[in-house]
Scaffold this motif. Sequence first.
Motif, short mmCIF file in Angstrom:
data_model
loop_
_atom_site.label_atom_id
_atom_site.label_comp_id
_atom_site.label_asym_id
_atom_site.label_seq_id
_atom_site.Cartn_x
_atom_site.Cartn_y
_atom_site.Cartn_z
N LEU A 56 -14.00 -15.04 50.00
CA LEU A 56 -14.11 -15.87 51.20
C LEU A 56 -15.56 -16.13 51.58
O LEU A 56 -15.90 -17.23 52.04
N LEU A 57 -16.42 -15.16 51.42
CA LEU A 57 -17.82 -15.33 51.79
C LEU A 57 -18.57 -16.22 50.81
O LEU A 57 -19.50 -16.94 51.20
N THR A 58 -18.17 -16.18 49.55
CA THR A 58 -18.88 -16.95 48.52
C THR A 58 -18.31 -18.35 48.37
O THR A 58 -19.06 -19.31 48.17
N TRP A 59 -17.01 -18.48 48.46
CA TRP A 59 -16.35 -19.79 48.30
C TRP A 59 -15.40 -20.04 49.47
O TRP A 59 -14.17 -20.08 49.31
N PRO A 60 -15.93 -20.21 50.67
CA PRO A 60 -15.07 -20.36 51.86
C PRO A 60 -14.23 -21.63 51.85
O PRO A 60 -13.22 -21.70 52.55
N ASP A 61 -14.66 -22.63 51.09
CA ASP A 61 -13.94 -23.90 51.07
C ASP A 61 -13.13 -24.09 49.79
O ASP A 61 -12.78 -25.21 49.43
N THR A 62 -12.84 -22.99 49.10
CA THR A 62 -12.11 -23.06 47.84
C THR A 62 -10.85 -22.21 47.92
O THR A 62 -10.91 -21.05 48.33
N MET A 63 -9.73 -22.78 47.52
CA MET A 63 -8.50 -22.01 47.45
C MET A 63 -8.59 -21.02 46.30
O MET A 63 -9.08 -21.35 45.23
N PHE A 64 -8.14 -19.80 46.54
CA PHE A 64 -8.18 -18.80 45.47
C PHE A 64 -7.39 -19.32 44.26
O PHE A 64 -6.20 -19.62 44.38
N PRO A 65 -8.02 -19.40 43.07
CA PRO A 65 -7.30 -19.88 41.88
C PRO A 65 -6.25 -18.86 41.45
O PRO A 65 -6.31 -17.68 41.80
N ASN A 66 -5.28 -19.34 40.67
CA ASN A 66 -4.15 -18.49 40.30
C ASN A 66 -4.56 -17.23 39.55
O ASN A 66 -3.96 -16.17 39.74
N LYS A 67 -5.57 -17.32 38.70
CA LYS A 67 -6.00 -16.13 37.97
C LYS A 67 -6.57 -15.09 38.93
O LYS A 67 -6.37 -13.88 38.74
N PHE A 68 -7.29 -15.55 39.92
CA PHE A 68 -7.84 -14.64 40.93
C PHE A 68 -6.72 -13.98 41.71
O PHE A 68 -6.73 -12.77 41.96
N VAL A 69 -5.72 -14.78 42.09
CA VAL A 69 -4.56 -14.24 42.80
C VAL A 69 -3.83 -13.22 41.93
O VAL A 69 -3.37 -12.18 42.41
N GLY A 70 -3.74 -13.50 40.63
CA GLY A 70 -3.11 -12.56 39.72
C GLY A 70 -3.83 -11.22 39.69
O GLY A 70 -3.19 -10.15 39.65
N THR A 71 -5.15 -11.25 39.72
CA THR A 71 -5.92 -10.01 39.77
C THR A 71 -5.68 -9.27 41.08
O THR A 71 -5.56 -8.04 41.10
N LEU A 72 -5.60 -10.03 42.18
CA LEU A 72 -5.29 -9.40 43.47
C LEU A 72 -3.90 -8.75 43.43
O LEU A 72 -3.71 -7.65 43.99
N GLU A 73 -2.96 -9.40 42.78
CA GLU A 73 -1.61 -8.83 42.67
C GLU A 73 -1.63 -7.51 41.91
O GLU A 73 -0.91 -6.57 42.27
N ASP A 74 -2.45 -7.43 40.86
CA ASP A 74 -2.57 -6.17 40.11
C ASP A 74 -3.10 -5.06 41.02
O ASP A 74 -2.61 -3.92 40.99
N LEU A 75 -4.09 -5.39 41.84
CA LEU A 75 -4.66 -4.40 42.76
C LEU A 75 -3.65 -4.00 43.83
O LEU A 75 -3.60 -2.84 44.24
N VAL A 76 -2.87 -4.96 44.30
CA VAL A 76 -1.84 -4.68 45.30
C VAL A 76 -0.84 -3.67 44.74
O VAL A 76 -0.44 -2.72 45.42
#
Length: 308
Positions: A56-76
Amino acid sequence: KAFKNRRSLLLLNLESQIQFKEIPWCSGIDQLRSKNKLSDASSSVQTLKDMVMIGLLTWPDTMFPNKFVGTLEDLVRDAKLQLPLLKEIASDIFMHAFTTPFVAQTRTAGNLLKGTLYERYYQLNYSDILNTIAEPLEFYEFCRTSVKGERSWDVVNNGKIIEHAMITTTHNVAELLVRLDLIEKLSTSFPTLVRDIIRDTLKQIFQLDSMPWKTRLQTVKNLAYGWRNLVLFLSLMPKDEVEVFFAWVDEFLSSQKDTLQKTFEPCLTYLKASWNGDKGNSEYQFRGWTKGRHFLMPEKKGQPTQPQ
């Protein structure tokens, strides 16, 4: 590393690609890891928070790409959290259905944003939404009827339905901010982030005229995603900081070229009207998908304004 670098695909029927921990040999390797599960979970929670904040701090105007979301899902999963996340849906293979996480994120967004600028700007009624939507089918029908959409394979029609779902849920942002308790940590950064989004938005609007038409279409959609974050961040800022922001925007816009001011002013006017509780002209509500020429698009004869 090779698995993480594989091509991301959007599949039909709400299917997803194989996940890292579904690979047979991964479960065997996982058993050899540290048995300190509590420590592993705590580490994953902190890593998850760090990644979201960096994103959010680096790309505040960019929707999280699917690969990034996938990594977040692994952490979740590693953190043992029940935190539903959403991936972007392709409008050309949209199956006219949403999943349970859309409903869950809608509840989080509604409880956070009820009565705020975000609700007024996008003309949502979160009180009604929270009382009437409990199932994915109900959520789909709400999104479809909200944009006067149809059950069809028309890309623009589908894009409008999907975009309304993204707006209603905030597409992961509210969920992550609330569930990871990040609002207070990011609060001091919101004034900077909204200014960054304005600068980037105006820069890209100015460049639209020189872009090929397909690039222009994608750029406007991406800008709309960023604008959604701007409205969300403003909704979480104190009133006095928002007033300072609008004063800054007026001054910044006045320093731009006349053509850019003329193009952007109606969009800003509607945002101000929403902030003040006025109705405003919703034709200038900034969305990415629209039938016909988008109000930010330069007029050029002989060029289409939507995908064919």
